[in-house]
Design an enzyme around this catalytic site. Structure first.
Site, mmCIF file in Angstrom:
data_model
loop_
_atom_site.group_PDB
_atom_site.id
_atom_site.type_symbol
_atom_site.label_atom_id
_atom_site.label_comp_id
_atom_site.label_asym_id
_atom_site.label_seq_id
_atom_site.Cartn_x
_atom_site.Cartn_y
_atom_site.Cartn_z
ATOM 1 N N CYS A 184 76.132 -52.304 -76.932
ATOM 2 C CA CYS A 184 75.543 -53.040 -75.685
ATOM 3 C C CYS A 184 76.450 -52.975 -74.368
ATOM 4 C CB CYS A 184 75.568 -54.521 -76.322
ATOM 5 S SG CYS A 184 74.579 -55.038 -77.608
ATOM 6 N N HIS A 188 67.466 -57.071 -72.256
ATOM 7 C CA HIS A 188 68.523 -56.491 -72.500
ATOM 8 C C HIS A 188 68.232 -55.069 -73.242
ATOM 9 C CE1 HIS A 188 72.515 -55.798 -74.301
ATOM 10 N NE2 HIS A 188 72.408 -56.340 -75.218
#
Length: 397
Positions: free
Chosen positions: A81, A347
């Site tokens: 991430c 995201h």
């Protein structure tokens, strides 16, 4: 040599399969917008680090080729991430190291619908082969396994630990989600643009107690890009009115301390974040008191609270009271996640870190429209990847 962001661009973040596009379409849209924002042609770009997690091995080239076929070096970057901020960090290093005067950092992701898996090569939850097996092993030893998405499970268990240790309440966790959904109402790039009350956040479907759906970042498609240049390039091309300085930046990874306590709080990266923030403060001579606007990695509401503490916005265990006080929204001491954050903006893993930089660039230029933070001069971005990497970036107009 100093490095500056002079152009940013991003797509709207979308629920997977909402829009009929491929990752290279996203990259073309975001990259073209960043180049146009900077007034720079792709032919002037000398290096291109490209971040993504779930596409094929040379997807960076396929994406960058949409912007031009110049033979420029393209680097494929994957850091879970924290991928987007890692690509941005490479761009800064290329500029500061004299390797290039004009670098394009690009990040994108086209994701499958449903919850993110456990980190295996197939995105599944095979903890035996997963690169985050050690992290999930900590969770299993302390809490066992439940039938819920693994990433929500490890962060949800970190939330339980924080509640048990410090008295943090479910309402305080929900306040994070309510704040960020409220902020996203004014962000046309956000996946969600609906406001919710704390009670509505609490009443949403539970993903892994105490986290409800409206406290969890969604899977998303999207891209973001940033043009990073040298001071020499800024001066020679008259870009001073566009330039935002990358004052300091640091990346940290897990140490033995991350696992020594046997807690999910430490396994999900609190210590990495704290170390990266301290390095940035030490390098810049600034502190949390100097910040005006912050984009941080709220993959789950608990991680925003953990990051308040890691960044020094409050003492350990005080983050629940901090968000409840209104200190991290408009009219408070800082505005945290004016974009809506990961929870509401979305995201897409490879794009997230660069999208944070884009939001801060707009804020520091005074170009954020109805979500503008008044008199914003110093901004901080925090992007974390389980498994692990934490990148903290300090920006100044």
């Amino acid at each position: 040599m100093k490095a500056y962001i002079v152009g940013v661009g991003m797509t709207k973040f979308e629920k997977p399969e909402t829009r009929d596009w491929q990752y290279w379409d996203m990259a073309r849209e975001a990259g073209s917008a960043a180049l146009a924002d900077a007034g720079v042609r792709y032919e002037q770009v000398q290096q291109v680090p490209v971040g993504y997690c779930f596409q094929a091995s040379t997807a960076g080239q396929r994406a960058a080729y949409e912007l031009g076929l110049t033979g420029v070096p393209v680097y494929n970057v994957n850091n879970n991430c924290a991928t987007g901020s890692t690509a941005l960090m490479m761009a800064r290093q290329f500029v500061e190291g004299g390797i290039g005067d004009c670098v394009l950092a690009l990040g994108f992701e086209k994701m499958a619908r449903g919850a993110l898996g456990g980190g295996g090569s197939d995105g599944g939850a095979d903890f035996r082969t997963s690169p985050v097996a050690r992290h999930y092993g900590i969770m299993a030893a302390a809490h066992g396994f439940e039938m819920s998405p693994p990433t929500a499970q490890i962060f949800g268990n970190a939330a339980r630990e924080h509640m048990d240790r410090y008295g943090t309440t479910e309402a305080q966790l929900a306040a994070v989600g309510a704040k960020n959904h409220r902020h996203s109402v004014n962000n046309p790039y956000a996946q969600f643009q609906d406001a919710y009350t704390v009670d509505e956040i609490l009443a949403a479907r539970t993903i892994h107690r105490p986290l409800t759906k409206l406290q969890c970042s969604p899977t998303s498609d999207g891209a973001a890009a940033a043009v990073v240049v040298s001071e020499r390039f800024v001066e020679s091309h008259g870009l001073g009115d566009r330039a935002v300085e990358i004052v300091a930046q640091a990346m940290t990874t897990d140490t033995g301390e991350s696992f020594a306590s046997g807690t999910c709080i430490d396994a999900v990266g609190r210590l990495m974040s704290r170390a990266a923030a301290q390095q940035v403060y030490d390098t810049s001579g600034l502190s949390a008191a100097d910040l005006d606007v912050i984009e941080l990695h709220d993959c789950f509401s608990i991680n925003e609270l953990l990051t308040y503490e890691a960044l020094g916005l409050c003492g350990e265990g005080e983050s629940g009271k901090l968000v409840e006080s209104g200190a991290t929204t408009y009219g408070g001491r800082w505005v945290v996640n004016p974009s809506g954050g990961l929870i509401s903006k979305g995201h897409p893993l490879g794009a997230t870190g660069i999208a944070q930089a884009a939001e801060l660039t707009w804020q520091l230029r005074g170009e954020a429209g109805p979500r503008q933070v008044a008199d914003a001069r110093v901004g901080l971005a925090h992007n974390i990847g389980l498994g692990g990497a934490a990148v903290v970036t300090l920006l100044r107009r």
